[in-house]
Design an enzyme around this catalytic site. Structure first.
Site, PDB file in Angstrom:
ATOM      1  N   GLY A  61       0.817  -1.212   0.000  1.00  0.00           N
ATOM      2  CA  GLY A  61       0.000   0.000   0.000  1.00  0.00           C
ATOM      3  C   GLY A  61       0.847   1.257   0.000  1.00  0.00           C
ATOM      4  O   GLY A  61       0.869   2.006   0.983  1.00  0.00           O
ATOM      5  N   SER A  74       1.774   3.353  -3.454  1.00  0.00           N
ATOM      6  CA  SER A  74       1.345   4.312  -4.485  1.00  0.00           C
ATOM      7  C   SER A  74      -0.102   4.753  -4.317  1.00  0.00           C
ATOM      8  O   SER A  74      -0.950   3.994  -3.842  1.00  0.00           O
ATOM      9  CB  SER A  74       1.496   3.683  -5.876  1.00  0.00           C
ATOM     10  OG  SER A  74       2.839   3.475  -6.178  1.00  0.00           O
ATOM     11  N   GLU A 102      12.052  -5.106  -1.353  1.00  0.00           N
ATOM     12  CA  GLU A 102      11.251  -5.228  -2.572  1.00  0.00           C
ATOM     13  C   GLU A 102      12.111  -5.189  -3.830  1.00  0.00           C
ATOM     14  O   GLU A 102      11.793  -5.813  -4.829  1.00  0.00           O
ATOM     15  CB  GLU A 102      10.225  -4.081  -2.600  1.00  0.00           C
ATOM     16  CG  GLU A 102       9.252  -4.169  -3.762  1.00  0.00           C
ATOM     17  CD  GLU A 102       8.173  -3.096  -3.695  1.00  0.00           C
ATOM     18  OE1 GLU A 102       7.906  -2.590  -2.577  1.00  0.00           O
ATOM     19  OE2 GLU A 102       7.603  -2.772  -4.738  1.00  0.00           O
TER      20      GLU A 102
END
Lengths: 322, 390
Positions: B138, B140, B257
């Site tokens: 969560g 962008s 990420e």
């Protein structure tokens, strides 16, 4: 590499570069030209990867003596228990041609591998070659009827291995040169002001520098693995070397283009130090096979009817050989 | 100009793979080959985003291949990051359907481990490690893409905890996920410094007021979503980590990420298939094209492995990690271009079986590679900063 060796090498390469005779004397005295010769044969007995690090450093320092060639020649000579103290060597960098030999005006001997025999020849310079090396290359003829040394090479030392080890030496030099070009270009673009600020602050220039960084980093990674694969007195892992040379040769050309672009016209002048690296890169990327030569070998290796699988090689035993 | 530095700009220390890694690799590979043979899955490009299969995720969980580096008391397996890398490499190289659990295993679980309450760790991590609890990202928002600090989603304190309002976008897999870590504003920016006043929240996606709507990608598939939080009431412990520390936590999450092998292996299956399909059919030019791809893949793989090792040793090779994603994403696009070139001289109806669908799949699925997890432009900015240009 041990800190002491690294510091010594850094000092020699940085301080003595101006005077070729002094530099050579220092390299001889330090034992670096015999880094890959076993101690039992009066050598330094360093691991192969350390020797390649010395070569990388010498390229950054624009060493104008045949250090890399001699290091490798001494390694080959030691396999047949031979030693020519203090000699400077050159090598055949393109198959067996004698038309374009590096350091043709300053090396004492040529070492080549001829049908399984290690041959050391004296030679005469026929013609300087006006080409890309920055170091004097030339066309040579061999002197006398027979070589100074002729000895049957050990089984593992085939002409392919001669070429592969040469390619790995050049890869290390290309990586050193690219790293130094990155440093120079960062310094130049930070110092140079246009439109009231340094070039480095422009996104368009940052794009160029990140491209140089990407090419340099990936070449260095491929090199760092490839230099760990050969064992002393064994045929190396040719795929790792092929990957390193193909990557470095292709990358170096792109780095040169980008570095000149970031500098502007000054980057294209002989006077500015960038030119020395560019000259060398343009030669080294072709020596012992340019990128396409090695790319074809790699591509063919994986697409022959009986070829191995990519996943086995790339993700298989990787990193087990050091 | 004198240049004194003889230092290497980039360092990629490498280490031999251990016996444990090699036997683990063999085990994973055998499992995957069996799965393919028995119809467990069909290899797919971009599998970590586009191929979701909860049953398969549960199988991996049962084998101990999820949550590998987490503590055993939370369902993890206390394996090394390099062992985890072995598993992720093999899964990606096989094109296995790993999308369902990918985000939970890669980053959400680790964030919970780092910042979650003991109760959250105990209740959520074992399920994530079992491959039965999934997560979405969560970050962008419609008005905050690359400029992440511009997020407008806000969380207000209420007596029972927090009320969350806002909209997140491009939330991959949210429609099949249990949790999302949401970056939200909890207090105003400090003048121009917008990185203060942000916090992370662990939001159960079944909560009332959460509305997830799919966004079709260019191929018509729904894997990403818009997620609306319409005054969602959260318990006090939904705040992950410290109030106001969201930016730093989020940056740490982005390192997880960005640094993995999925940034260059998304269409390894296409390259591998092409090599097999085109065996014996390539001229020298074709061989050179494939050879070039392989040299880049080799370099990326070595960089990635070296980064994992440096992370294991407590270093933070940020420049190197950004470079891997940058080079890796461009490599993935090169694979598509090059395979197209190789096939261009062969009439389409004579293309090797299986290669054409794999190519089409790659063409459709790869475009977001240079966008998700930070655009190439953002990465270049990071690299330039680390080179001292900013």
């Amino acid at each position: 590499m041990e800190k002491l060796i690294e510091d010594t090498a850094a000092r020699i390469f940085m301080e003595q570069t101006e005077d070729a005779n002094k530099l050579w004397a220092a390299l001889e005295e330090s034992g670096f030209t015999r880094a890959w010769v076993p101690e039992s044969l009066d050598g330094f007995g360093l691991p192969l990867e350390d020797g390649f690090e010395l070569i990388r450093m010498s390229a950054k320092a624009l060493t104008a003596v045949p250090f890399a060639e001699t290091l490798l020649a001494n390694y080959f000579l030691a396999t047949v228990d031979q030693h020519l103290p203090g000699a400077k060597f050159t090598l055949c960098t393109t198959t067996d041609s004698l038309d374009n030999i590096p350091f043709a005006d300053s090396a004492d001997y040529l070492l080549r591998l001829e049908r399984g025999t290690i041959e050391v020849w004296r030679f005469n310079l026929v013609d300087q070659v006006n080409e890309l090396s920055g170091n004097s290359a030339g066309q040579i003829i061999l002197e006398g009827e027979s070589p100074v040394i002729a000895a049957a090479a050990p089984d593992w030392l085939s002409s392919n291995v001669y070429e592969q080890m040469g390619a790995l030496v050049r890869s290390a030099q290309l990586c050193g040169a690219m790293e130094h070009i990155l440093s120079i270009t960062l310094q130049y673009t930070s110092a140079r002001q246009q439109f009231g600020r340094s070039l480095a602050k422009f996104q368009a220039i940052q794009l160029i520098l990140t491209r140089i960084a990407a090419q340099t980093a990936s070449s260095c990674a491929a090199l760092q693995y490839a230099v760990m694969t050969p064992q002393l007195s064994q045929a190396p892992d040719w795929i790792a070397i092929a990957c390193a040379k193909a990557k470095a040769s292709a990358a170096a050309g792109l780095v040169v283009t980008d570095a000149i672009q970031a500098h502007g016209a000054i980057g294209y002048t002989q006077e500015y130090m960038l030119s020395n690296y560019i000259h060398r890169i343009w030669r080294w990327r072709e020596d012992f096979g340019g990128e396409t030569y090695w790319q074809i070998k790699i591509g063919q290796h994986y697409t022959q009817p009986d070829s191995g699988s990519l996943i086995e090689d790339i993700f298989g035993q990787t990193n087990t050989k050091c | 100009m004198a240049v004194t530095s003889s230092m290497n700009h980039f360092n990629f220390p490498l280490a031999p793979s251990t016996e444990a890694e090699n036997s683990l690799r063999a085990e994973v590979r055998e499992f995957l080959q069996d799965e393919i043979k028995t119809g467990g899955f069909t290899p797919g490009a971009d599998c970590w985003m586009s191929e979701s299969c909860p049953e398969f995720s549960a199988k991996l969980g049962a084998r101990g291949w999820l949550g590998m580096v987490w503590p055993k008391k939370y369902g993890g397996h206390e394996r090394s990051p390099l062992e985890r890398l072995v598993v992720t490499e093999e899964l990606l190289a096989a094109g296995a359907p790993v999308a369902a659990h990918w985000i939970a295993d890669r980053q959400t679980g680790t964030q919970i481990l780092r910042f979650g309450s003991e109760q959250q760790r105990q209740s959520i991590l074992p399920r994530m490690a079992a491959g039965t609890c999934f997560a979405a990202i969560g970050m962008s928002e419609p008005q905050a893409g690359s400029d992440l600090a511009a997020v407008q989603t806000k969380a207000d304190k209420i007596p029972t905890g927090w009320r969350l309002s806002g909209r997140k976008i491009w939330s991959t897999g949210a429609h099949r996920s249990d949790y999302m870590i949401v970056l939200a504003r909890t207090s105003p920016a400090d003048g121009r410094n917008r990185q203060v006043g942000l916090s992370q929240f662990l939001v159960p996606l079944q909560a009332q007021g959460v509305e997830i709507s799919g966004i079709k990608d260019i191929a018509g598939n729904v894997h990403f979503n818009e997620t609306l939080f319409d005054g969602v009431e959260l318990e006090a412990d939904a705040l992950l980590g410290l109030e106001g520390n969201g930016w730093a936590q989020c940056m740490g999450e982005l390192v997880l990420e960005r640094s993995g092998p999925e940034r260059f292996l998304s269409n390894f299956v296409l390259l591998d298939r092409a090599l097999i399909s085109l065996r014996g059919q390539l001229d020298k030019h074709g061989a050179a094209i494939l050879g070039e791809l392989i040299t880049t893949l080799n370099a990326l793989r070595l960089m990635s492995r070296s980064i994992a090792r440096q992370l294991e040793n407590g270093l933070s090779p940020d420049t190197e990690a950004a470079l891997v994603k940058l080079i890796g994403n461009s490599f993935e696009q090169d694979v598509v271009t090059r395979v197209r070139q190789l096939l261009s001289t062969i009439p389409r109806d004579q293309w090797p079986d299986e290669l054409a669908p794999m190519l089409d799949q790659s063409i459709f699925r790869l475009p977001p590679g240079t966008l998700r997890g930070g655009t190439s432009e953002i990465l270049r900015g990071m690299i330039a900063r680390q080179l001292g240009m900013r």
